[in-house]
Design an enzyme around this catalytic site. Structure first.
Site, PDB file in Angstrom:
ATOM      1  NE  ARG A  20      87.953  -0.718  61.531  1.00 60.88           N
ATOM      2  CZ  ARG A  20      87.968  -0.856  60.330  1.00 60.88           C
ATOM      3  NH1 ARG A  20      87.633   0.247  59.368  1.00 60.88           N
ATOM      4  NH2 ARG A  20      88.023  -1.814  59.877  1.00 60.88           N
ATOM      5  CE  LYS A  53      85.090  -4.413  60.486  1.00 59.47           C
ATOM      6  NZ  LYS A  53      83.930  -4.410  59.349  1.00 59.47           N
ATOM      7  CD  GLU A  59      79.453   3.318  56.973  1.00 56.70           C
ATOM      8  OE1 GLU A  59      80.546   2.812  56.372  1.00 56.70           O
ATOM      9  OE2 GLU A  59      79.029   2.938  58.002  1.00 56.70           O
TER      10      GLU A  59
HETATM   11  C1  PLP Z   1      80.211  -0.449  58.053  1.00 59.67           C
HETATM   12  C2  PLP Z   1      81.535  -0.392  57.173  1.00 59.67           C
HETATM   13  N1  PLP Z   1      81.725   0.704  56.418  1.00 59.67           N
HETATM   14  C3  PLP Z   1      83.101   0.509  55.829  1.00 59.67           C
HETATM   15  C4  PLP Z   1      84.124  -0.523  55.785  1.00 59.67           C
HETATM   16  C5  PLP Z   1      85.101  -0.255  55.037  1.00 59.67           C
HETATM   17  O1  PLP Z   1      86.291  -0.361  56.060  1.00 59.67           O
HETATM   18  P1  PLP Z   1      87.702  -0.886  55.619  1.00 59.67           P
HETATM   19  O2  PLP Z   1      88.232  -0.122  54.354  1.00 59.67           O
HETATM   20  O3  PLP Z   1      88.525  -0.607  57.153  1.00 59.67           O
HETATM   21  O4  PLP Z   1      87.579  -2.309  55.282  1.00 59.67           O
HETATM   22  C6  PLP Z   1      83.568  -1.604  56.371  1.00 59.67           C
HETATM   23  C7  PLP Z   1      84.168  -2.811  56.345  1.00 59.67           C
HETATM   24  O5  PLP Z   1      84.937  -2.976  57.223  1.00 59.67           O
HETATM   25  C8  PLP Z   1      82.266  -1.435  57.025  1.00 59.67           C
HETATM   26  O6  PLP Z   1      81.746  -2.749  57.645  1.00 59.67           O
END
Ligand code: PLP
Length: 339
Positions: free
Chosen positions: A80, A183, A219
């Site tokens: 990622r 991210k 989200e």
């Molecule tokens: C915007 C956002 N969505 C979703 C997630 C959840 O992702 P993950 O399950 O990889 O931690 C995160 C955290 O990392 C996030 O910052």
């Protein structure tokens, strides 16, 4: 580490012994170096500061009952980060070097790994940013990669508890063809207005809708959304949300438990058809949602009327968490051991 009250650690930053660093210059990444400083020296014209050339990751190290240190799907975080680098035109950090850096920083800070049974974990935060000076808007030629760790307490002290969320229509976190799938720090800055307003009104988080039509769920702040209907796990498909590693994993865990799964657009009105709803991410695994308030439509969607998470949510939560701590076999090959 003897004097830490592991069970009452906050979900926040605490200094540890070491972090690791690596720089990109003249087209090459350096060797990984160890640092004891919590600070960085940064050029006043660095692209990270002016143009938001910054991406990060978040994963955890778990101490098992067998005394072994486990990482959960670290390769997905490495991949990622590669995708985020491509998204904002940064130098790519190689997957094998990511592994080396994460293993090294965890090993160096072993004394901060919370004991099995405390509910706490060692949170690992890799970050990558443009460090060289530019005044025009363009990618940097030099980059820094850093990984620090910090022990964090259980997200829910005293057990998993439903939280309330607020639908937000007056702020967009990310545009459909923008950077929402990466991210990168800018997305979080863009989400703060909504997040702060939701918290001030007593909600755990804002729920963002698709920016174009405001018809579909995107989200829940920094976590993906899911709803449960007719023994089916339903989670949004959108070009402006982060591909959560927890969500990807829950989809597979659901399959292994005989729960059907769908990843598709989720219209806001469908919230009334779910028997359970939740937000998922590394921090909490799952935050069950008790109530979703839609202030513009004057509607309240309620899920956990008895104040407890629903049965499907609990099955998914228990299985994924047990796998992360090594309480049950790693049937998907998601665990790596740090030795
Ligand atoms: C915007 C956002 N969505 C979703 C997630 C959840 O992702 P993950 O399950 O990889 O931690 C995160 C955290 O990392 C996030 O910052």
């Amino acid at each position: 580490m003897e004097n830490l009250d592991w069970k009452n650690l906050p979900f926040g930053y605490m200094k540890t012994d070491y972090n690791v660093r690596c720089s990109f210059k003249n087209g090459k990444w350096s060797e990984i170096e160890t640092s004891t400083s919590e600070y960085i020296d940064i050029h006043i014209a660095a692209t990270a500061l002016h143009y938001g050339q910054e991406a990060f990751e978040g994963l955890k190290a778990y101490m098992g009952i067998d005394g072994k240190i486990r990482l959960f799907r670290w390769e997905e975080n490495a991949k990622r980060l590669l995708s985020s680098s491509d998204g904002i035109k940064m130098a790519e950090f190689p997957i094998e070097k990511f592994r080396e850096a994460v293993y090294k920083v965890v090993n160096l800070n072993k004394r901060f790994i919370p004991p099995y049974g405390s509910g706490a974990t060692l949170y690992i935060r890799p970050l990558l940013y443009g460090s060289s000076a530019e005044v025009g808007v363009k990618p940097a030629s030099e980059y820094q990669f850093i990984v620090f760790v910090t022990p964090v307490g259980p997200y829910f002290k005293g057990g998993i508890k439903p939280v309330d969320m607020l639908i937000c229509r007056n702020v967009d976190r990310a545009a459909p063809k923008g950077t929402g799938i990466y991210k990168v720090g800018g997305n979080y800055a863009a989400s703060l207005r909504a997040g702060v307003a939701a918290k001030e009104m007593g909600f755990a988080s804002a729920i963002f809708l698709d920016a174009k039509e405001k018809k579909y769920i995107d989200e829940c702040g920094p976590a993906n959304f899911f709803g449960i209907k007719d023994n089916t796990y339903i989670t949004p498909k959108s070009e402006s949300i982060l591909n959560s590693i927890t969500n990807m994993s829950l989809i597979e865990v659901a399959g292994s438990l005989g729960i059907k799964t769908e990843r598709r657009q989720v219209p806001v009105e469908e919230l009334s058809e779910f028997s359970e709803a939740g937000a998922c991410g590394t921090a909490a695994v799952i935050s069950p949602i008790g109530k979703i308030v839609d202030p513009d439509k004057n509607i309240i969607y309620e899920y956990c009327k008895d104040g407890k998470p629903g049965p499907v949510t609990m099955k998914l939560y228990n299985k994924l968490l047990a796998m992360q701590y090594g309480d049950i076999p790693d049937e998907f090959g998601w665990i790596s051991f740090v030795e």
